[in-house]
Scaffold this motif. Structure first.
Motif, short mmCIF file in Angstrom:
data_model
loop_
_atom_site.label_atom_id
_atom_site.label_comp_id
_atom_site.label_asym_id
_atom_site.label_seq_id
_atom_site.Cartn_x
_atom_site.Cartn_y
_atom_site.Cartn_z
N GLY A 4 0.71 -1.26 0.25
CA GLY A 4 0.03 -0.07 -0.07
C GLY A 4 0.89 1.17 -0.09
N ARG A 5 0.24 2.33 -0.06
CA ARG A 5 1.12 3.61 -0.33
C ARG A 5 0.41 4.90 0.35
NH1 ARG A 5 -1.98 6.87 -3.48
NH2 ARG A 5 -1.75 6.00 -5.69
N PHE A 6 1.04 5.91 0.66
CA PHE A 6 0.35 7.14 0.72
C PHE A 6 1.33 8.03 -0.20
CE2 PHE A 6 0.17 11.35 3.07
CZ PHE A 6 -1.17 11.38 2.96
N ALA A 7 0.96 9.10 -0.81
CA ALA A 7 1.43 9.79 -1.88
C ALA A 7 0.90 11.37 -2.04
CB ALA A 7 1.05 9.07 -3.15
N PRO A 8 1.48 11.89 -0.83
CA PRO A 8 1.16 13.37 -0.76
C PRO A 8 1.81 14.36 -1.74
CG PRO A 8 2.83 12.77 0.74
CD PRO A 8 2.54 11.64 0.18
N SER A 9 1.23 15.35 -2.04
CA SER A 9 1.60 16.41 -2.98
C SER A 9 1.93 17.43 -2.19
CB SER A 9 0.56 16.81 -4.05
OG SER A 9 -0.10 16.12 -4.78
N PRO A 10 3.24 17.75 -2.36
CA PRO A 10 3.87 18.75 -1.28
C PRO A 10 3.48 20.31 -1.66
CG PRO A 10 5.53 18.09 -3.09
CD PRO A 10 4.47 17.63 -3.16
N VAL A 40 6.69 10.81 -3.00
CA VAL A 40 6.24 12.31 -3.01
C VAL A 40 5.77 12.81 -4.35
CG1 VAL A 40 7.28 14.54 -2.60
CG2 VAL A 40 8.03 12.89 -1.26
N ASP A 41 4.49 13.20 -4.59
CA ASP A 41 3.87 13.45 -5.79
C ASP A 41 4.24 14.98 -6.10
OD1 ASP A 41 3.04 11.07 -6.28
OD2 ASP A 41 1.04 11.34 -6.09
N ASP A 42 5.60 15.23 -6.60
CA ASP A 42 6.11 16.50 -6.63
C ASP A 42 6.12 17.04 -8.06
OD1 ASP A 42 8.13 14.63 -7.24
OD2 ASP A 42 9.55 15.95 -6.10
N ALA A 178 1.58 13.91 -16.90
CA ALA A 178 0.41 14.23 -16.15
C ALA A 178 0.20 13.50 -15.07
CB ALA A 178 -0.89 14.25 -17.10
N TYR A 179 -0.71 13.97 -14.11
CA TYR A 179 -1.07 13.36 -12.72
C TYR A 179 -1.50 11.67 -13.01
CZ TYR A 179 -3.77 11.51 -8.97
OH TYR A 179 -4.67 10.86 -7.85
N ASN A 180 -2.30 11.59 -14.05
CA ASN A 180 -2.98 10.52 -13.92
C ASN A 180 -2.09 9.37 -14.51
OD1 ASN A 180 -5.76 10.78 -13.10
ND2 ASN A 180 -6.15 11.88 -14.80
N ALA A 182 1.47 9.50 -14.16
CA ALA A 182 2.42 9.18 -13.24
C ALA A 182 2.04 8.18 -12.11
CB ALA A 182 3.00 10.45 -12.72
N VAL A 183 0.98 8.65 -11.61
CA VAL A 183 0.38 7.75 -10.37
C VAL A 183 0.48 6.36 -10.96
CG1 VAL A 183 -1.74 7.13 -9.26
CG2 VAL A 183 -1.04 9.74 -9.41
N VAL A 184 -0.28 6.00 -12.14
CA VAL A 184 -0.57 4.64 -12.63
C VAL A 184 0.80 3.87 -12.93
CG1 VAL A 184 -1.37 3.28 -14.55
CG2 VAL A 184 -2.83 5.14 -13.48
N VAL A 196 -5.16 3.52 -1.25
CA VAL A 196 -6.03 4.16 -0.43
C VAL A 196 -5.63 5.60 -0.22
CG1 VAL A 196 -6.73 4.57 2.23
CG2 VAL A 196 -5.82 1.95 1.18
N ARG A 197 -6.65 6.49 -0.61
CA ARG A 197 -6.67 7.91 -0.56
C ARG A 197 -8.08 8.67 -0.30
NH1 ARG A 197 -5.45 7.64 -7.07
NH2 ARG A 197 -7.47 6.78 -7.57
N GLY A 198 -8.02 10.11 -0.42
CA GLY A 198 -9.36 10.84 0.02
C GLY A 198 -10.43 10.39 -1.20
N ASP A 200 -12.12 12.31 -2.66
CA ASP A 200 -12.14 13.43 -3.87
C ASP A 200 -11.42 12.79 -5.10
OD1 ASP A 200 -9.60 13.50 -2.25
OD2 ASP A 200 -8.92 15.40 -3.01
N LEU A 201 -10.48 12.05 -4.89
CA LEU A 201 -9.66 11.30 -5.89
C LEU A 201 -10.62 9.96 -6.45
CD1 LEU A 201 -6.30 11.63 -4.74
CD2 LEU A 201 -7.29 12.99 -6.71
N LEU A 202 -11.75 9.73 -5.87
CA LEU A 202 -12.57 8.57 -6.53
C LEU A 202 -12.81 8.86 -8.13
CD1 LEU A 202 -14.14 5.83 -5.81
CD2 LEU A 202 -15.98 7.36 -5.32
N1 GLU Z 1 -0.82 13.22 -4.73
C1 GLU Z 1 -2.27 13.00 -4.88
C2 GLU Z 1 -2.77 14.15 -3.75
O1 GLU Z 1 -2.11 14.53 -2.81
C3 GLU Z 1 -2.85 11.82 -4.53
C4 GLU Z 1 -2.36 10.86 -5.51
C5 GLU Z 1 -2.93 9.43 -5.14
O2 GLU Z 1 -3.21 8.80 -3.94
O3 GLU Z 1 -3.19 8.72 -6.07
O4 GLU Z 1 -3.79 14.53 -4.19
#
Ligand code: GLU
Length: 289
Positions: A4-10, A40-42, A178-180, A182-184, A196-198, A200-202
């Protein structure tokens, strides 16, 4: 091995809602015997190294642990270029010369979903492309040529979720992935099979799962957790008072997160035996400092 992971944007310091999502991501991973990774989604916030380091320090301070050094997206452009080349060679990408305004003002087919790219640049002739390329004065963005309007993902908390899949951007006009995309690509490269994430990204997950399938990657398990809102029902912001770890303090932040989940806990480890995804609150947590 699964992870699993957490991927914050700074873009800003983590607030209590982000910290709670991180704790949940950690609980989901650890309770299922997965490794837990940090990224780190930078790509959008590439100069914000101080913020990113503070985010990692805050995540450590609340007791989260991860199994490899954090990855930084800005160090993986070769990875994204590789995936873009694969898609390009399969004829799945096209150049897009549209500005935001062009997209907003474009005529829309009656069945086109709200928020979907209207397809303006999808079927241009070679002559039209070179004319527009010359007029643009900067490199064009690249979009995915999709063969569907929607895709359904399964989410552990939301069940089957069907959302728009339009011809979304995979490489921006400035050449950055682009974000979509890079994440994949990162999730697959890091062996992540649980996202697992907020929530808002569903709405992004159908696009991402569709792209993962095109690239031959397995679709991860999704869990989009409810966000934290202020008492007006809006996203947390500075004016809401103490929202960052520096303002709240570690002990109190953990107590608040535990309380929001109905747990008795003073550390994240204490939460692990109490964690039951089927009992997670489905409503936003209304935060009152
Ligand atoms: N970096 C994204 C954000 O903080 C989340 C990316 C993800 O969890 O897929 O909104």
């Amino acid at each position: 091995m699964s992870a699993g992971r957490f991927a914050p944007s700074p873009s800003a310091d983590l607030h209590i809602g982000n910290l709670r999502t991180a704790v949940l991501a950690w609980l989901f991973a650890r309770s299922t015997g997965r490794r837990f990774l940090m990224r780190v989604d930078d790509l959008d916030d590439r100069t914000f190294t101080d913020v990113a380091n503070r985010q990692l320090d805050d995540l450590t301070a609340i007791g989260l642990t991860w199994d490899e050094p954090a990855e930084w997206q800005t160090q993986h452009s070769a990875r994204y270029d590789g995936a873009i080349d694969v898609l390009f060679d399969r004829g799945l990408l096209y150049e897009c010369y549209c500005s935001r305004k062009d997209i907003a003002q474009a005529p829309r087919a009656p069945h086109a979903p709200q928020g979907a790219y209207p397809g303006t640049c999808r079927d241009l002739t070679d002559a039209e492309r070179s004319e527009r390329r010359g007029r643009l004065g900067r490199p064009p963005a690249l979009r995915l040529r999709t063969e569907t309007l929607s895709h359904t993902v399964h989410d552990l908390l939301h069940g089957d979720y069907t959302g728009i899949v339009d011809d979304f951007v995979v490489r921006r006009g400035d050449g950055v992935a682009a974000y979509n995309l890079a994440v994949v690509v990162d999730d697959a490269a890091q062996g992540i099979d649980q996202v697992v994430r907020g929530d808002d990204l569903l709405p992004s997950s159908p696009r991402q799962a569709y792209l993962a399938a095109l690239l031959g990657y397995p679709e991860p398990t999704y869990a989009h957790v409810a966000l934290v809102l202020n008492s007006d029902g809006a996203r947390l912001a500075k004016r809401d008072g103490a929202i960052t770890l520096a303002e709240i303090g570690v002990e109190r932040a953990i107590a608040q997160i535990a309380d929001s989940l109905g747990y008795q806990a003073s550390t994240v480890e204490d939460m692990l035996p109490q964690f039951d995804p089927s009992k997670l609150p489905r409503q936003p947590w209304i935060y009152r400092p």
